[in-house]
Design an enzyme around this catalytic site. Structure first.
Site, mmCIF file in Angstrom:
data_model
loop_
_atom_site.group_PDB
_atom_site.id
_atom_site.type_symbol
_atom_site.label_atom_id
_atom_site.label_comp_id
_atom_site.label_asym_id
_atom_site.label_seq_id
_atom_site.Cartn_x
_atom_site.Cartn_y
_atom_site.Cartn_z
ATOM 1 N N SER A 1 38.478 40.210 36.915
ATOM 2 C CA SER A 1 37.901 41.550 36.836
ATOM 3 C C SER A 1 37.691 42.084 35.431
ATOM 4 O O SER A 1 37.149 43.185 35.271
ATOM 5 C CB SER A 1 38.749 42.539 37.640
ATOM 6 N N PHE B 1 40.657 37.619 51.939
ATOM 7 C CA PHE B 1 41.831 36.906 51.440
ATOM 8 C C PHE B 1 43.124 37.381 52.096
ATOM 9 O O PHE B 1 44.189 37.340 51.478
ATOM 10 C CB PHE B 1 41.899 37.022 49.918
ATOM 11 N N TYR C 1 40.271 51.341 44.346
ATOM 12 C CA TYR C 1 39.711 50.139 43.716
ATOM 13 C C TYR C 1 38.985 49.284 44.750
ATOM 14 O O TYR C 1 39.528 48.990 45.814
ATOM 15 C CB TYR C 1 40.834 49.344 43.064
ATOM 16 N N SER C 2 37.756 48.884 44.439
ATOM 17 C CA SER C 2 36.979 48.068 45.367
ATOM 18 C C SER C 2 35.994 47.195 44.613
ATOM 19 O O SER C 2 35.200 47.687 43.810
ATOM 20 C CB SER C 2 36.221 48.952 46.360
ATOM 21 N N ASN C 3 36.021 45.895 44.899
ATOM 22 C CA ASN C 3 35.070 44.977 44.277
ATOM 23 C C ASN C 3 33.632 45.285 44.676
ATOM 24 O O ASN C 3 32.696 44.980 43.947
ATOM 25 C CB ASN C 3 35.412 43.543 44.668
ATOM 26 N N ARG D 1 40.110 50.379 31.886
ATOM 27 C CA ARG D 1 41.452 50.906 32.129
ATOM 28 C C ARG D 1 42.049 51.463 30.840
ATOM 29 O O ARG D 1 41.670 51.060 29.734
ATOM 30 C CB ARG D 1 42.388 49.797 32.639
ATOM 31 N N GLY E 1 42.520 41.193 34.848
ATOM 32 C CA GLY E 1 41.721 40.319 35.696
ATOM 33 C C GLY E 1 42.591 39.450 36.569
ATOM 34 O O GLY E 1 43.567 38.868 36.092
ATOM 35 N N THR E 2 42.254 39.388 37.844
ATOM 36 C CA THR E 2 42.900 38.456 38.755
ATOM 37 C C THR E 2 41.822 37.703 39.507
ATOM 38 O O THR E 2 40.947 38.313 40.127
ATOM 39 C CB THR E 2 43.794 39.182 39.776
ATOM 40 N N SER F 1 48.093 32.762 40.077
ATOM 41 C CA SER F 1 47.817 34.031 40.758
ATOM 42 C C SER F 1 48.531 34.024 42.099
ATOM 43 O O SER F 1 49.129 33.018 42.497
ATOM 44 C CB SER F 1 46.310 34.254 40.957
#
Length: 434
Positions: A107, A165, A204-206, A332, A347-348, A373
């Site tokens: 991210s 996921f 939070y949303s992709n 952020r 980022g993940t 991760s």
């Protein structure tokens, strides 16, 4: 790439904030106004203290101790770049962690996407407060959702990765080599209930940044890869940064990423090669530590956006009850224990945790990565590099005066290991240690 939150990590973050006595530099302002614009204190250019590399390295050791095969960091702004690395970058060959190796940045891609979109705002091609449907007619079910809502995660659009996921490894294997269209990803989101009314709260949303990618391509008539290249990668001479979707390989010297299954004790999964088509403009970029240092320093140093647009990007809203973490327009802010605020993104992506942050003036930057991760404790420990890098050596607290014998005993807490920090909000669902 975040919910459902790892409940134990959330609790430990709250406990750590109490133990460390973190007092956000902007807490009073944030209490009065949930949106926080840059202030004189935040933009001060006083030299940052010398990084405490012993503490930084301890944070990396903490990261490998809880399950990451390797971890490394690169810090600029204090003379020659400072680096530290522990563990291995490839569990098969045993090759040591390479601070120059490329990796998937997850991210942190969102900040690249935000910069491109905000440059289009500067050019008058997009308005932050215009409805998304003005540019992409009929895409979203609510004309109240604006471009700004996407960049601040306040659209209410559900994050499709929660269901995708829900089972970590099976979910990953189902999409590892799959190629999605943007429309397919948005459709997955719209099958789920919206999380909030537009503009009401941070969720939070992709999906938000998938739509950002669509906006970029509609406004420019070109793919996001070409826009990243012409607007950021080439001007900043980022030789190790790329957007190769839907190719699965990481070219050149790179780290292998390892995904922890949900089942305790199950073998790690090498997740290095994948399309990352499930994320695209929300998380599919590749880079290395040096390039991330350059990118965040250039952004905060005013080299990529007009001053007023950068100020808009830095207008923040709290994302946690303690008001030590904030989100602006694809960026952020963390307020550290020493009073320093740092700006960037976490980022993940399967196999990698990343932190890329700079001071407000861009003069000091940090890029840290662990090649794992779905192991929240490793992400938490990696975050400990921020304190050592930006706050320097801690002054040991003075011994408290003895309490009068009549006073009630004070409750004590056990400190977490040196170098740990409150975890970043997750970009992917975390199940391994819930």
């Amino acid at each position: 790439m975040r919910l459902p939150i790892d409940r134990r990590l959330t609790l430990s973050a709250a406990l750590l904030a109490v133990v460390a006595g973190v007092v956000p530099a902007t807490a009073a302002h944030a209490a009065a106004n949930p949106f926080s614009a840059p202030t004189g204190a935040q933009t001060a250019t006083a030299p940052a203290p010398t990084p405490d590399m012993e503490a930084v390295t301890q944070a990396l050791k903490n990261t490998t101790a809880v399950g990451a095969p390797g971890a490394m960091v690169r810090i600029t702004g204090s003379g020659a770049p400072l680096t530290s690395a522990v563990g291995v970058q490839d569990r098969t060959t045993g090759a040591a962690m390479d601070v120059n190796g490329r990796f998937r940045i997850g991210s942190v891609t969102k900040t690249f996407s935000s910069v491109v979109l905000l440059q289009l705002v500067d050019e008058g091609k997009i308005s932050l407060d215009a409805p998304v449907n003005k540019y992409l007619p009929g895409l979203l079910p609510d004309d109240r959702i604006t471009v700004r809502h996407l960049l601040t995660h306040r659209s209410g659009l559900s994050d499709y990765t929660n269901a995708m996921f829900d089972k970590t490894v099976p979910g990953f294997e189902a999409v590892r080599n799959k190629v999605f269209t943007y429309q397919e990803l948005v459709a997955l989101s719209l099958r789920e209930p919206r999380t909030t009314e537009p503009g009401v709260s941070y969720q939070y949303s992709n999906t938000n940044f998938v739509v950002v990618g669509m906006l970029i391509e509609k406004a420019t008539g070109r793919g996001v890869a070409k826009e990243y290249e012409s607007r950021i990668i080439k001007p900043l001479k980022l030789k190790n940064t790329s957007y190769v979707h839907p190719s699965t390989a990481i070219k050149g010297a790179h780290l292998h990423g390892y995904l922890h299954p949900d089942e305790a004790g199950a073998p790690l999964v090498d997740s290095t090669e994948q399309t990352v088509s499930w994320a695209q403009s929300a998380g599919a970029m590749i880079s290395n530590a040096a390039d991330l240092n350059t990118f965040t320093s250039a952004l905060l140093g005013g080299k990529l956006l007009k001053p007023g647009t950068l100020d808009a990007m830095l207008t923040m809203t709290p994302t946690d009850a303690a008001k030590t973490r904030f989100y602006g327009l694809g960026l952020r802010r963390y307020d550290l224990s020493c009073g320093t605020s740092v700006y960037g993104h976490t980022g993940t992506v399967q196999g990698f945790y990343t932190y890329a942050f700079s001071t407000r003036d861009g003069k000091r930057s940090l890029a840290a990565v662990a090649n794992t991760s779905n192991k929240g404790e490793a992400n938490t420990a990696l975050g400990g590099t921020l304190e050592g890098a930006f706050c320097g050596k801690k002054t040991p607290p003075a011994a408290p005066a003895a309490a009068p014998s009549a006073a009630p005993a004070q409750r004590s807490f056990a400190l977490l290991p040196a170098g740990t920090a409150a975890p970043a909000e997750q970009d992917l669902p975390e199940h391994g240690s819930r």
